[in-house]
Design an enzyme around this catalytic site. Structure first.
Site, PDB file in Angstrom:
ATOM      1  CG  ASP A 288      -2.170   0.869   0.948  1.00  0.00           C
ATOM      2  OD1 ASP A 288      -2.104   1.759   0.077  1.00  0.00           O
ATOM      3  OD2 ASP A 288      -3.197   0.681   1.630  1.00  0.00           O
TER       4      ASP A 288
HETATM    5  C1  NOJ Z   1      -3.968   3.923   0.317  1.00  0.00           C
HETATM    6  C2  NOJ Z   1      -5.155   3.036   0.422  1.00  0.00           C
HETATM    7  O1  NOJ Z   1      -5.101   2.300   1.624  1.00  0.00           O
HETATM    8  C3  NOJ Z   1      -5.323   2.079  -0.734  1.00  0.00           C
HETATM    9  O2  NOJ Z   1      -6.572   1.454  -0.615  1.00  0.00           O
HETATM   10  C4  NOJ Z   1      -5.166   2.779  -2.036  1.00  0.00           C
HETATM   11  O3  NOJ Z   1      -5.347   1.867  -3.089  1.00  0.00           O
HETATM   12  C5  NOJ Z   1      -3.802   3.432  -2.091  1.00  0.00           C
HETATM   13  N1  NOJ Z   1      -3.694   4.399  -1.021  1.00  0.00           N
HETATM   14  C6  NOJ Z   1      -3.512   4.112  -3.422  1.00  0.00           C
HETATM   15  O4  NOJ Z   1      -4.206   5.282  -3.527  1.00  0.00           O
END
Ligand code: NOJ
Length: 762
Positions: A288
């Site tokens: 993530d």
């Molecule tokens: C953080 C989030 O937790 C995730 O769900 C998302 O896909 C990513 N950022 C990318 O934006």
């Protein structure tokens, strides 16, 4: 020389459009040969470059944004990019990779397409409430079609985290609390995104998230710790990820949380032992956003060198935004701390994904301006969004059949969300054009036209808290500067001259989704003041809720005449709400996350254990598992949702009361539509294993059927249960069934069921 090299790739690549997701041995062999050849020409730096995912473009979805991206692409330091879309913007970056990097390896392009790309569907928690698997799959397919027409080939979805804590804002992004239903939806979403063939430019690669257990963050506070028994993990939380993988998901995203002391991004047990060895996952794992960098504050290592090693050793293939692989892997290899084979494995997985998407054949295959113009937000897609939105709206209450409204007389349409366009498309709708969304006011006007006189008043802002408004992004809310009392007075005046009040209240979109946990999940006091003033007029009060989580709604439940849970319904929310308000669609949705009476009951979910002292509801039952100040009951149980008509259920009929392993138990009930309207009922089947080698939940959803019945019509609804449906993780953590006594329940929600007993014998 380099041009020749690329020509050579093109000649050996087996680019046929029948290249399927699950590859045949012959295709696998060709792909392997192609990638082996390519990798033999790559330097260590170029291999590490493939493991790097950079954020660039239109959206900021995390704490920092990647720097020097163009230069990095040119140097071969980037494997993929996210937050850039549109054919032109994608083409520009792709051109740098393809024309200016040494090996001309194309990038892939990802984005948070969560519930639609441009045509926005209801938030996932809303979509799940439809229990309409075909429709949910179609929503993902449409999202894929639009995203891929807009230059993208990878979506950060589905989010399949089981969530049993509505304080957690991200409950909006998933399918609710139930493992079985969540697993069905997870698989359908993957199929919708990926289709049968990743090579096909109408589809995109899915990224299943957040692996793993992110929905169990302590106290519902985002990014918080997860500590969970192995049994609960395997039984309740892991199956949806597994279902998505079994459906062919090409990639996985590591979650922010730690699991029993080791953050997912450094968790070798999770990423290698479970994911690769036990589950046989063949795709790649991306972290993530900055999750690798966050291993430092987690306490896994003092710098990028230390945590980069832990992440690659654990089995992470791609680093989202942290630049830790980029900055440290080479040194780690040169210092003998990381074998180059780990980098080769990760690099190969990423190149395979690119190969499967056909990017080596044509890096611009998703960059077709013409296609974007004819695909994005086409009428069929808008119609599908309206269909999805109306099927996701849950009727929570309807006293004296206040709903449906008649198309005549006058309506006081009030509330901060009554004429909202922006919030109604919900969180994670980055590319969605909220200007094109249909507000409730628009929807009612379109449907009822001049037959109904609408007296509109905003009545309240979402909240009066200055701090919170700022945090939610003031410009995202059309903030009314009048005093709360002035706004209420205007709304009351509108109510007094109307036959019925429709109050559209709830949350701003940014109050759910990421970084949006709440410790109080009620309607804000200023909105409740508005509702109370409206109630005092004595006019029938219909509450329409827009929100991203189960809310505590005691006052509303006691005082509203009717209440609709409309979630954040997407582009067509206003049309769909109007359809339901006026009975053009008879609501059929059922909640997939329990609505508690108060926050102190959380976590509250239907499939709980019985305990040794179950409370039977008797006041004098002192030494029982209960509270002094609230019952154990939810406000609305899992699976709950009303209809404008009424359904009755006959007692359950079984073909036998005893089955052997493999033998079917036929369960049937007659469901009758005893009301005045045609309607759809979601008939739910649950089981309970009474005694086992470990304690078992009081109920577990095993199946459902959605049946349409005309007014007055009855239908026999049949289910089959076999020993396979009764499997669970036993005392030895073996996934099996145990002979013994069972109950089967069938009903309209998890609380209101009929039951019958049966046995499973050896
Ligand atoms: C953080 C989030 O937790 C995730 O769900 C998302 O896909 C990513 N950022 C990318 O934006």
């Amino acid at each position: 020389m380099i041009r020749r090299l690329i020509c050579c790739f093109l000649l050996i690549a087996p680019f046929t459009n029948s290249f399927a997701q699950s590859v045949s041995p012959a295709q696998q062999k060709k792909m392997d040969a192609f990638i082996t050849n390519l990798m033999s020409k790559m330097t260590l730096d170029e291999k590490i470059g493939q493991l790097n995912l950079e954020a660039v473009g239109f959206d900021v979805t995390g704490p920092i944004v990647s720097k020097n991206v163009n230069e990095n692409i040119q140097k071969g330091n980037v494997g993929g990019v996210f937050n850039t879309y549109t054919p032109d913007a994608v083409r520009k970056l792709q051109e740098i990779a393809v024309n200016h990097s040494r090996l001309k390896i194309p990038l892939f392009f990802g984005y948070d397409v969560i519930h639609g790309h441009k045509t926005i569907f209801p938030i996932p928690l809303g979509l799940a409430s439809s229990w309409d698997l075909d429709m949910i799959q179609k929503s993902a397919q449409i999202a894929a079609s639009e995203a891929s027409a807009d230059g993208l080939n990878w979506v950060f979805s589905p989010m399949v985290d089981i969530a049993r804590d509505p304080r957690w804002g991200r409950i909006a992004e998933g399918n609710g609390e139930d493992t079985w239903l969540g697993s069905q939806i997870a698989a359908r979403m993957v199929k919708g995104y990926q289709g049968n063939n990743l090579y096909d430019t109408d589809h995109v690669m899915a990224c299943v998230k957040h692996f793993a257990l992110y929905g169990a963050a302590e106290s519902g506070r985002d990014y918080n710790t997860v500590d969970m028994s192995e049994r609960r993990m395997y039984q309740d939380y892991l199956p949806p990820y597994k279902a998505a993988i079994d459906a062919g998901a090409g990639s996985i995203m590591s979650s922010f949380n730690e699991i029993n002391g080791v953050p997912a991004t450094a968790n070798k047990w999770l990423m290698t032992d479970l994911l690769r060895k036990q589950w046989g996952f063949k795709g790649f794992v991306a972290t993530d956003y900055t999750a690798m960098m966050e291993l430092i504050p987690h306490g896994m290592g003092k710098d990028g060198y230390a945590v980069g090693k832990k992440a690659i050793d654990a089995g992470i293939d791609m680093d989202m935004v942290s630049d830790i692989f980029l900055d440290n892997l080479k040194k780690l290899v040169n210092d003998g701390k990381v074998p180059v084979s780990e980098i080769d494995i990760a690099c190969r997985r990423i190149l395979e994904a690119k190969y499967k998407m056909g990017l080596f054949t044509d890096p611009y295959r998703y960059c077709n301006v013409q296609r974007a113009a004819t695909t994005i937000m086409k009428q069929d897609y808008i119609d599908a969004a309206r269909d999805a939105a109306k099927k996701s709206i849950v009727l929570l209450k309807n006293n004296n059949s206040v709903l449906p409204l008649k198309q005549g007389g006058s309506i006081a349409l009030v509330g901060p969300l009554a004429d909202d366009h922006r919030d109604m498309i919900g969180p994670w709708s980055g590319a969605g054009d909220w200007h094109k969304s249909v507000s409730v006011l628009d929807g009612i006007k379109q449907l009822a036209g001049s037959n109904v006189q609408i007296n509109y008043a905003k009545g309240a802002n979402i909240t009066d808290s200055e701090w919170l408004l700022k945090r939610l992004g003031k410009d995202e809310l059309s903030f009314d500067k009048r005093s709360p009392q002035e706004m209420i007075d205007e709304a009351v005046a509108a109510a007094k001259k109307s036959d019925v009040i429709v109050a559209v209240v709830g949350e701003a979109a940014t109050m759910s989704g990421e970084a949006a946990s709440r410790s109080d999940i009620g309607i804000f006091p200023n909105q409740e003041d508005l509702l109370k003033a409206l109630k005092a007029t004595g006019k029938p009060l219909v509450i329409v809720l827009m929100n991203g989580r189960p809310l505590t709604l005691n006052w509303e439940n006691d005082n509203a005449d009717a209440m609709l849970e409309a979630w954040f319904g997407g582009t067509e929310a206003g049309s769909a709400i109007a359809d339901v308000l006026f009975g053009a669609y008879n609501p059929s949705a059922k909640i997939t996350a329990t609505f508690p009476q108060n926050v102190g009951q959380i976590p509250l979910y239907y499939s709980h254990k019985n305990t040794g002292r179950p409370y039977a509801g008797d006041f004098v039952d002192r030494y029982k598992s209960r509270y002094l100040d609230v019952s154990n009951d939810p406000l609305y149980p899992f699976g709950f949702g009303l209809s404008y008509t009424t359904f009755t259920y006959s007692p359950i009929k079984l073909n036998t009361t005893s089955i052997k392993p493999g033998q079917p138990l036929q369960v049937s009930v007659t469901v009758s539509n005893t009301g005045k309207y045609d309607g759809t009922e979601i008939v739910q089947l649950y089981t309970r294993q009474m005694y086992g080698s470990v304690t078992r939940p009081v109920e577990e959803l095993k199946n459902f059927k959605k049946v349409f019945l005309k007014a007055g019509e009855s239908q026999v609804v049949n289910f089959t249960i076999t020993s396979d449906d009764l499997k669970f993780y036993n005392i030895d953590m073996k996934y099996t069934y145990e002979p013994g006594d069972f109950k089967v329940f069938v009903g309209t929600n998890s609380r209101d069921v009929n039951s019958a007993d049966f046995k499973l014998t050896n």
